[in-house]
Design an enzyme around this catalytic site. Structure first.
Site, short mmCIF file in Angstrom:
data_model
loop_
_atom_site.label_atom_id
_atom_site.label_comp_id
_atom_site.label_asym_id
_atom_site.label_seq_id
_atom_site.Cartn_x
_atom_site.Cartn_y
_atom_site.Cartn_z
N ARG B 50 0.86 -1.18 0.00
CA ARG B 50 0.00 0.00 0.00
C ARG B 50 0.89 1.23 0.00
O ARG B 50 1.12 1.85 1.03
CB ARG B 50 -0.95 -0.08 1.21
CG ARG B 50 -2.00 -1.14 0.99
CD ARG B 50 -2.76 -1.52 2.23
NE ARG B 50 -1.90 -2.27 3.16
CZ ARG B 50 -2.35 -2.88 4.25
NH1 ARG B 50 -3.63 -2.84 4.55
NH2 ARG B 50 -1.51 -3.52 5.04
N ASP B 52 2.62 4.83 -0.42
CA ASP B 52 2.19 6.17 -0.02
C ASP B 52 1.96 7.09 -1.21
O ASP B 52 2.45 6.82 -2.31
CB ASP B 52 3.30 6.82 0.83
CG ASP B 52 3.15 6.48 2.30
OD1 ASP B 52 2.05 6.04 2.70
OD2 ASP B 52 4.14 6.63 3.04
N ARG B 197 12.52 5.10 2.90
CA ARG B 197 12.74 6.54 2.81
C ARG B 197 13.64 7.05 3.96
O ARG B 197 14.41 7.99 3.77
CB ARG B 197 11.40 7.28 2.77
CG ARG B 197 10.67 7.06 1.45
CD ARG B 197 9.22 7.48 1.50
NE ARG B 197 9.08 8.88 1.86
CZ ARG B 197 7.90 9.47 2.11
NH1 ARG B 197 6.78 8.76 2.03
NH2 ARG B 197 7.85 10.74 2.43
#
Lengths: 257, 257
Positions: B50, B52, B197
């Protein structure tokens, strides 16, 4: 008063080309507005290449005159803070007041990117033209060789274009594979309207086997737009660089490419 | 009834991520709508990752059940004709009815792209994170080695994430220079929320000299989000692939990468 030259990179996706338009926003318009705001005097840029809607640039050239005392090489930083992120100034310098980017001899280099795989990769869609038909880059390179030199490129010019002469000189034209992309890189002293996109459309027909490489020579001889392949879409085209031999150190500046 | 698996590529720029959202359009929503229209039965996909808002994918996975008699490998063509051009199905196949993409062991591979030059190139802005600070990819690679293996990645997890365990296994993590871009490629059995990230943000701090490479080992030991670097922006991240060892020939399918 001084004349300043900007090296301008942009993503052409959201613009109606370089030149001022009544039907949409142009690169020229954004540069004029940001320079006018920055320098607090009316500024009008002169562009080297008036690229079409959707065409990208890594090194288009704009010049403008200003009374500002800012040194020539400092405009890029100041301007980038005001520009939208799809337009960037890669460099700036002072040039002679007599310098005109379209009236000065130059070497122009373009790249045309073709995405050649089974399905288009979404992140490449805005910067390449997609085809699932397998393309043979060796054949495309053979065909490209016929374009090098001084020729009448009438077959590779939009029929609507109004020009005195359709003779142009191509210095190099090569096709390279970069993973799933084919890149046509072409340099010349000048290009007719849509010429690079018609060359790309024609070399694609050579790559997919519709024409043999030698057909490119026949297409040149025909001097007839209908003899060449279709005009490939704008999104695959990027104006890479302008070099002005009469401006000292312009070739050095381009080496950062 | 059969279960079909789709390999989905998308440009995440214009989407509020994968998962259905009330505040904007999501990839999942577009897939559900197009599949429901195509198959004329209500379809709900289950996604593997899922992703972002703003994150891209080359090989995310979606599965759905259908009564349709279309062979498993034919869905990609039919679906691509209905999807917007920023979402593409790269392949489709039938999988066992018991197959669930989030409950099946898999190897996930991500890439994080950093554009590292003086000025950002506009055509790369949507698919990379820009920094003009020079980054040393050798140091970043040294730092990356400390992440390989089974570790508690609590320092590399968003503080808001609710998970039972923050232990994950990384199989490989490498930094490569591609022209003006640095690409962090990382594979693992699973990733915590924002983990790639935060790893990218931390390796950038190693690359620009803020931390020595060995600091990555200390950051792991700290088990404290504040010990690591910032969360790098979504636009640089692409989910490259999912491999499911229990699905025969899944590794072969991935080789076309």
């Amino acid at each position: 008063m001084k004349r300043v030259m900007l090296t301008v990179a942009y993503d052409g996706t959201n613009y109606h080309g370089w030149q001022l338009q009544s039907n949409g926003i142009s690169i020229e318009e954004v540069l004029n507005r940001c320079l006018t705001e920055l320098l607090k005097e009316p500024v009008q840029v002169i562009g080297a290449s008036r690229t079409d809607s959707g065409v990208h640039a890594f090194g288009n050239i704009a010049v403008f005159d200003t009374q500002a005392r800012i040194p020539g090489d400092k405009f890029s930083y100041a301007l980038n803070q005001r520009l939208p992120e799809d337009i960037r100034i890669r460099g700036s310098r002072e040039v002679p007041l007599t310098f005109h980017p379209r009236k000065t001899d130059s070497v122009k280099t373009y790249e045309y990117r073709i995405l050649n795989e089974e399905f288009p990769n979404p992140v490449k869609r805005l910067y390449s033209h997609f085809t699932y038909l397998p393309l043979d880059e060796k054949k495309m390179n053979e065909g490209a060789k016929f374009l090098i030199g001084e020729h009448d490129f009438k077959s590779f010019c939009s029929v609507n274009a109004q020009v005195e002469s359709t003779v142009r000189t191509i210095y190099s034209c090569e096709v390279q594979r970069e993973g799933t992309e084919l890149v046509i890189r072409i340099s010349g002293g000048g290009f007719l309207y849509n010429m690079v996109r018609i060359i790309a459309g024609t070399l694609m027909e050579v790559g997919n086997g519709k024409y043999p490489p030698e057909a490119v020579a026949d297409i040149l001889k025909a001097k007839e737009r209908t003899a060449a392949g279709p005009t490939a879409p704008a999104r695959g085209l990027t104006l890479i660089s302008y070099e002005f031999p009469e401006l000292k150190d312009s070739s050095e500046r381009q080496e950062i490419l």
